[in-house]
Design a protein around this motif. Structure first.
Motif, PDB file in Angstrom:
ATOM      1  N   UNK A 147      10.048 -22.140   8.078  1.00  0.00           N
ATOM      2  CA  UNK A 147      10.951 -22.932   8.938  1.00  0.00           C
ATOM      3  C   UNK A 147      11.760 -23.961   8.165  1.00  0.00           C
ATOM      4  N   UNK A 148      11.238 -24.471   7.040  1.00  0.00           N
ATOM      5  CA  UNK A 148      11.970 -25.467   6.263  1.00  0.00           C
ATOM      6  C   UNK A 148      13.060 -24.846   5.404  1.00  0.00           C
ATOM      7  N   UNK A 149      12.898 -23.567   5.036  1.00  0.00           N
ATOM      8  CA  UNK A 149      13.889 -22.866   4.221  1.00  0.00           C
ATOM      9  C   UNK A 149      14.153 -21.498   4.835  1.00  0.00           C
ATOM     10  N   UNK A 150      14.802 -21.447   5.992  1.00  0.00           N
ATOM     11  CA  UNK A 150      14.975 -20.164   6.684  1.00  0.00           C
ATOM     12  C   UNK A 150      15.878 -19.188   5.934  1.00  0.00           C
ATOM     13  N   UNK A 151      16.696 -19.691   5.012  1.00  0.00           N
ATOM     14  CA  UNK A 151      17.608 -18.792   4.299  1.00  0.00           C
ATOM     15  C   UNK A 151      16.919 -18.002   3.200  1.00  0.00           C
ATOM     16  N   UNK A 152      15.732 -18.405   2.798  1.00  0.00           N
ATOM     17  CA  UNK A 152      15.019 -17.714   1.725  1.00  0.00           C
ATOM     18  C   UNK A 152      14.203 -16.559   2.288  1.00  0.00           C
ATOM     19  N   UNK A 153      14.385 -15.348   1.767  1.00  0.00           N
ATOM     20  CA  UNK A 153      13.614 -14.207   2.278  1.00  0.00           C
ATOM     21  C   UNK A 153      12.142 -14.324   1.886  1.00  0.00           C
ATOM     22  N   UNK A 154      11.281 -13.938   2.806  1.00  0.00           N
ATOM     23  CA  UNK A 154       9.841 -13.939   2.561  1.00  0.00           C
ATOM     24  C   UNK A 154       9.324 -12.507   2.694  1.00  0.00           C
ATOM     25  N   UNK A 155       8.210 -12.210   2.051  1.00  0.00           N
ATOM     26  CA  UNK A 155       7.727 -10.824   2.069  1.00  0.00           C
ATOM     27  C   UNK A 155       7.182 -10.426   3.432  1.00  0.00           C
ATOM     28  N   UNK A 156       7.170  -9.114   3.678  1.00  0.00           N
ATOM     29  CA  UNK A 156       6.479  -8.566   4.837  1.00  0.00           C
ATOM     30  C   UNK A 156       5.098  -8.108   4.375  1.00  0.00           C
ATOM     31  N   UNK A 157       4.069  -8.592   5.053  1.00  0.00           N
ATOM     32  CA  UNK A 157       2.705  -8.320   4.632  1.00  0.00           C
ATOM     33  C   UNK A 157       2.050  -7.297   5.551  1.00  0.00           C
ATOM     34  N   UNK A 158       1.006  -6.694   5.050  1.00  0.00           N
ATOM     35  CA  UNK A 158       0.214  -5.734   5.811  1.00  0.00           C
ATOM     36  C   UNK A 158      -0.410  -6.418   7.025  1.00  0.00           C
ATOM     37  N   UNK A 159      -0.355  -5.770   8.169  1.00  0.00           N
ATOM     38  CA  UNK A 159      -0.943  -6.316   9.388  1.00  0.00           C
ATOM     39  C   UNK A 159      -1.901  -5.282   9.964  1.00  0.00           C
ATOM     40  N   UNK A 160      -3.052  -5.750  10.464  1.00  0.00           N
ATOM     41  CA  UNK A 160      -4.081  -4.867  11.011  1.00  0.00           C
ATOM     42  C   UNK A 160      -4.783  -5.563  12.157  1.00  0.00           C
ATOM     43  N   UNK A 161      -5.062  -4.821  13.218  1.00  0.00           N
ATOM     44  CA  UNK A 161      -5.939  -5.376  14.230  1.00  0.00           C
ATOM     45  C   UNK A 161      -7.385  -5.146  13.798  1.00  0.00           C
ATOM     46  N   UNK A 162      -8.319  -5.659  14.607  1.00  0.00           N
ATOM     47  CA  UNK A 162      -9.718  -5.639  14.191  1.00  0.00           C
ATOM     48  C   UNK A 162     -10.267  -4.212  14.078  1.00  0.00           C
ATOM     49  N   UNK A 163      -9.902  -3.343  15.009  1.00  0.00           N
ATOM     50  CA  UNK A 163     -10.408  -1.966  14.977  1.00  0.00           C
ATOM     51  C   UNK A 163      -9.886  -1.226  13.748  1.00  0.00           C
ATOM     52  N   UNK A 164      -8.599  -1.366  13.468  1.00  0.00           N
ATOM     53  CA  UNK A 164      -8.017  -0.664  12.325  1.00  0.00           C
ATOM     54  C   UNK A 164      -8.579  -1.188  11.013  1.00  0.00           C
ATOM     55  N   UNK A 165      -8.731  -2.511  10.903  1.00  0.00           N
ATOM     56  CA  UNK A 165      -9.301  -3.070   9.677  1.00  0.00           C
ATOM     57  C   UNK A 165     -10.729  -2.576   9.463  1.00  0.00           C
ATOM     58  N   UNK A 166     -11.504  -2.493  10.533  1.00  0.00           N
ATOM     59  CA  UNK A 166     -12.875  -1.983  10.416  1.00  0.00           C
ATOM     60  C   UNK A 166     -12.879  -0.520  10.003  1.00  0.00           C
ATOM     61  N   UNK A 167     -11.946   0.260  10.539  1.00  0.00           N
ATOM     62  CA  UNK A 167     -11.839   1.665  10.134  1.00  0.00           C
ATOM     63  C   UNK A 167     -11.550   1.791   8.642  1.00  0.00           C
ATOM     64  N   UNK A 168     -10.618   0.993   8.148  1.00  0.00           N
ATOM     65  CA  UNK A 168     -10.237   1.097   6.736  1.00  0.00           C
ATOM     66  C   UNK A 168     -11.348   0.611   5.819  1.00  0.00           C
ATOM     67  N   UNK A 169     -12.161  -0.321   6.296  1.00  0.00           N
ATOM     68  CA  UNK A 169     -13.285  -0.782   5.475  1.00  0.00           C
ATOM     69  C   UNK A 169     -14.281   0.336   5.207  1.00  0.00           C
ATOM     70  N   UNK A 170     -14.296   1.364   6.061  1.00  0.00           N
ATOM     71  CA  UNK A 170     -15.256   2.451   5.887  1.00  0.00           C
ATOM     72  C   UNK A 170     -15.054   3.201   4.582  1.00  0.00           C
ATOM     73  N   UNK A 171     -13.836   3.190   4.035  1.00  0.00           N
ATOM     74  CA  UNK A 171     -13.589   3.903   2.776  1.00  0.00           C
ATOM     75  C   UNK A 171     -13.660   2.968   1.574  1.00  0.00           C
ATOM     76  N   UNK A 172     -13.933   1.673   1.813  1.00  0.00           N
ATOM     77  CA  UNK A 172     -13.988   0.702   0.722  1.00  0.00           C
ATOM     78  C   UNK A 172     -15.415   0.259   0.447  1.00  0.00           C
ATOM     79  N   UNK A 173     -16.221   0.107   1.505  1.00  0.00           N
ATOM     80  CA  UNK A 173     -17.562  -0.423   1.324  1.00  0.00           C
ATOM     81  C   UNK A 173     -18.411   0.540   0.511  1.00  0.00           C
TER      82      UNK A 173
END
Length: 629
Positions: free
Chosen positions: A318-344
């Motif tokens: 909000x203080x520097x709206x003209x500067x582009x910021x990255x788009x980050x990975x977003x996950x809900x709780x179910x999807x994040x838990x699913x993906x953890x199954x291949x990492x743990x």
């Protein structure tokens, strides 16, 4: 104590306080300068062509007549995380088909950048390689058996795999030095707060991104507190750090101060806003930055900027709206838990207990039924037409032969349907099962036309080439007509069933199983639904090889059978241990050592060399004891 000594002591104390104040100011100024210089390095400058075009456009704009311009009212800023209800952390990205777009992949529960999605697909492939390595052959049994470690992966993982089904995915996660290092570089050195409706979803995305990088780097890449982990994952956060070496979990922020200086680079410190109250967070951010890490607070961050996060993962300052910021990975709780199954890290000896992994595709009950396809006027085989012979090969490269000539099937989904129906013979599959298997993660309501178009083109192509009606559709179930078709997999399944029930001449029955297996099921294909069926089929053949080697009295022939089993599955540690024990018993120690070295190199190239030597050694001793008995 005189007046002169007291004056001198006070003077020295004043100078020491002044020096401490000057040192503190200097450190803060240097930190700000470092942040500013880093921002200037990342500031894109226009090229000469862009500068010329901008000047011409500006001249054209100022040369036009004055027009009335309507200025839109400013949009209200998104509410802070503290003002939002508990259930407001719902990911609402595009619910469209799972596909690569915007340099990423959309899921029903989030969005993954291409690099992260590729690492998820590669980690899923590692799960199946690890299962192949750890499988212990059993006596041959019926082909209807089910094993917990051969179950399919969670739906979100299958959706990511489907996006890469026709692409080449490496067997080990992609090198994270690019994506993870660029993510670290995009975050402010002084730390950053992430606020707004997408804050928790971005926190889960950072969790998965960092853990995937640590899975490859084999070092801790994420430090967080138990409260933060519970806020993001709920009950699934319990005992998670025990199965994730790349995750370091502490109870309070006070415990973090002794870790930030010794943590390897790069890494991320993930906190909640309320955990920062009463602590010198600026000191923690400075120490983390010097150690190559970054601090991300889910909420406001008192020691640095706080960025607003949208539900789609886009960030803005909000203080520097003209500067582009990255788009980050977003996950809900179910999807994040699913993906953890291949990492743990898997448990050493998993007990038979309910799992979140879905059963095989043909066993999943339909959640919603797709509209039934009309079957009016369905052409049948002409009685006076020349009799054609159809043969479907699914062991190896899937191919449908008409009188010995391969039939070209244009759609990859159509070929999947043929193989899927062959593996589900004779029960067949209904429309919902086909849709979930071929297009995982895509809403069924958007698949009606696509599924029926694919089926219609497939049936028409087969009917035009052979004059036969191969795919039957009765009571909303599709089946292959065995009167018009022979399938190599069906012959293998018959041999497996005979070997499991044979009372006499079992050796010949086991050999028939091995002879009926020329190659893996749909070799080279990476369809997500295929892995459980392919692994189960391969295990039956390995069982037959191990049984033949156990009953063979000739050591040379026993070794030859084990070598045949290793050609079927070169990743199986038990077969390697048996073969090495056979070579050692035969006195060929050099060949046994060479076999072990090749196996360890194979596992290392696949990314499975974490505990391969210990597993191979223990299984070799077990195989030796079995052979002695």
């Amino acid at each position: 104590m005189t007046e002169q000594t007291l004056a001198a002591a006070l003077t020295i104390g004043a100078w020491l306080l002044w020096l401490l104040l000057a040192y503190t100011v200097a450190v803060r100024v240097l930190t700000r300068l470092r942040t500013t210089v880093g921002w200037l390095h990342r500031l894109p400058l226009p090229t000469p062509l862009q500068a010329t075009a901008s000047g011409m456009a500006g001249a054209a704009v100022f040369g036009l007549a004055t027009n009335t311009v309507t200025i839109a009212p400013p949009q209200p800023s998104p509410p802070l995380a503290a003002e939002m209800p508990e259930d407001s952390d719902s990911v609402s990205p595009s619910r469209e088909d799972t596909a690569a777009s915007d340099d990423g992949i959309h899921l029903a529960g989030g969005w993954l950048p291409d690099e992260v999605a590729g690492q998820v697909a590669a980690a899923a492939a590692l799960v199946w390689l690890r299962r192949r390595r750890d499988y212990r052959p059993h006596p041959p049994r019926s082909h209807r058996r089910e094993e917990p470690d051969a179950a399919g992966l969670p739906p979100s993982v299958a959706a990511v795999q489907a996006a890469f089904a026709d692409a080449s995915v490496p067997s080990a996660p992609a090198e994270p030095s690019g994506s993870f290092a660029s993510l670290i570089g995009a975050l402010p050195v002084s730390g950053v707060g992430v606020n707004g409706p997408g804050a928790l979803s971005i926190g889960r995305g950072l969790l998965i991104t960092a853990l995937l990088a640590g899975h490859h780097l084999r070092s801790p890449t994420l430090v967080t507190t138990s409260a933060t982990l519970s806020r993001m994952l709920g009950d699934h956060a319990q005992a998670l750090d025990r199965r994730l070496p790349q995750l370091t979990t502490v109870q309070t922020i006070h415990d973090i101060t002794r870790l930030v200086e010794s943590a390897p680079s790069p890494w991320i410190l993930l906190l909640l806003e309320e955990e920062c109250d009463g602590y010198n967070v600026s000191d923690i951010a400075d120490k983390a930055a010097m150690a190559g890490g970054r601090v991300v607070a889910l909420g406001g961050w008192p020691a640095g900027p706080t960025w607003q996060a949208t539900p789609t993962g886009h960030l803005h300052d909000p203080l520097r709206p003209e500067e582009p910021r990255p788009r980050l990975c977003i996950l809900d709780q179910v999807t994040a838990t699913d993906l953890l199954a291949v990492i743990v890290r898997p448990d050493p000896a998993p007990a038979a207990r309910p799992t979140q992994n879905p059963p095989l595709p043909h066993e999943v009950p339909p959640k919603t039924r797709l509209p039934r396809q009309a079957t009016r006027g369905e052409p049948r085989s002409q009685p006076d037409a020349a009799i054609r012979q159809l043969r479907l090969r699914v062991l190896g490269e899937p191919t449908l032969f008409v009188d010995g000539e391969p039939l070209t099937i244009r759609r990859s989904a159509a070929l999947q349907i043929l193989v899927f129906l062959a593996t589900n013979h004779p029960t067949g599959a209904h429309t919902a099962q086909l849709a979930d298997a071929i297009w995982p993660g895509v809403p069924r309501r958007s698949l009606t036309g696509r599924l029926y178009t694919t089926l219609s083109e497939l049936r028409t192509a087969i009917r035009d080439a052979s004059g036969l009606h191969l795919i039957e559709h009765t009571d909303d179930r599709y089946r292959l007509n065995p009167a018009h078709l022979t399938v190599d997999l069906w012959g293998l399944q018959a041999a497996i069933h005979h070997a499991a029930t044979a009372v006499t001449n079992a050796t010949a029955a086991w050999q028939a199983v091995v002879d009926a297996y020329p190659a893996d099921l749909a070799a080279g294909r990476t369809w997500p639904w295929l892995d459980p069926v392919r692994e189960t089929t391969r295990r039956h053949v390995i069982d037959a090889c191990a049984a033949l080697a156990d009953v063979e009295s000739d050591p040379q022939r026993s070794l030859a059978v084990l070598q045949a089993g290793l050609r079927i599955d070169p990743y199986n540690a038990d077969l390697h241990a048996r073969a090495r024990s056979a070579l050692t018993a035969h006195g060929d120690h050099e060949a046994a050592t060479e076999l072990e070295g090749r196996f360890l190199r194979l596992l290392s190239e696949a990314g499975l060399d974490d505990d391969a030597r210990d597993r191979l050694g223990s299984r070799a001793s077990n195989a030796t004891s079995v052979s002695r008995q």
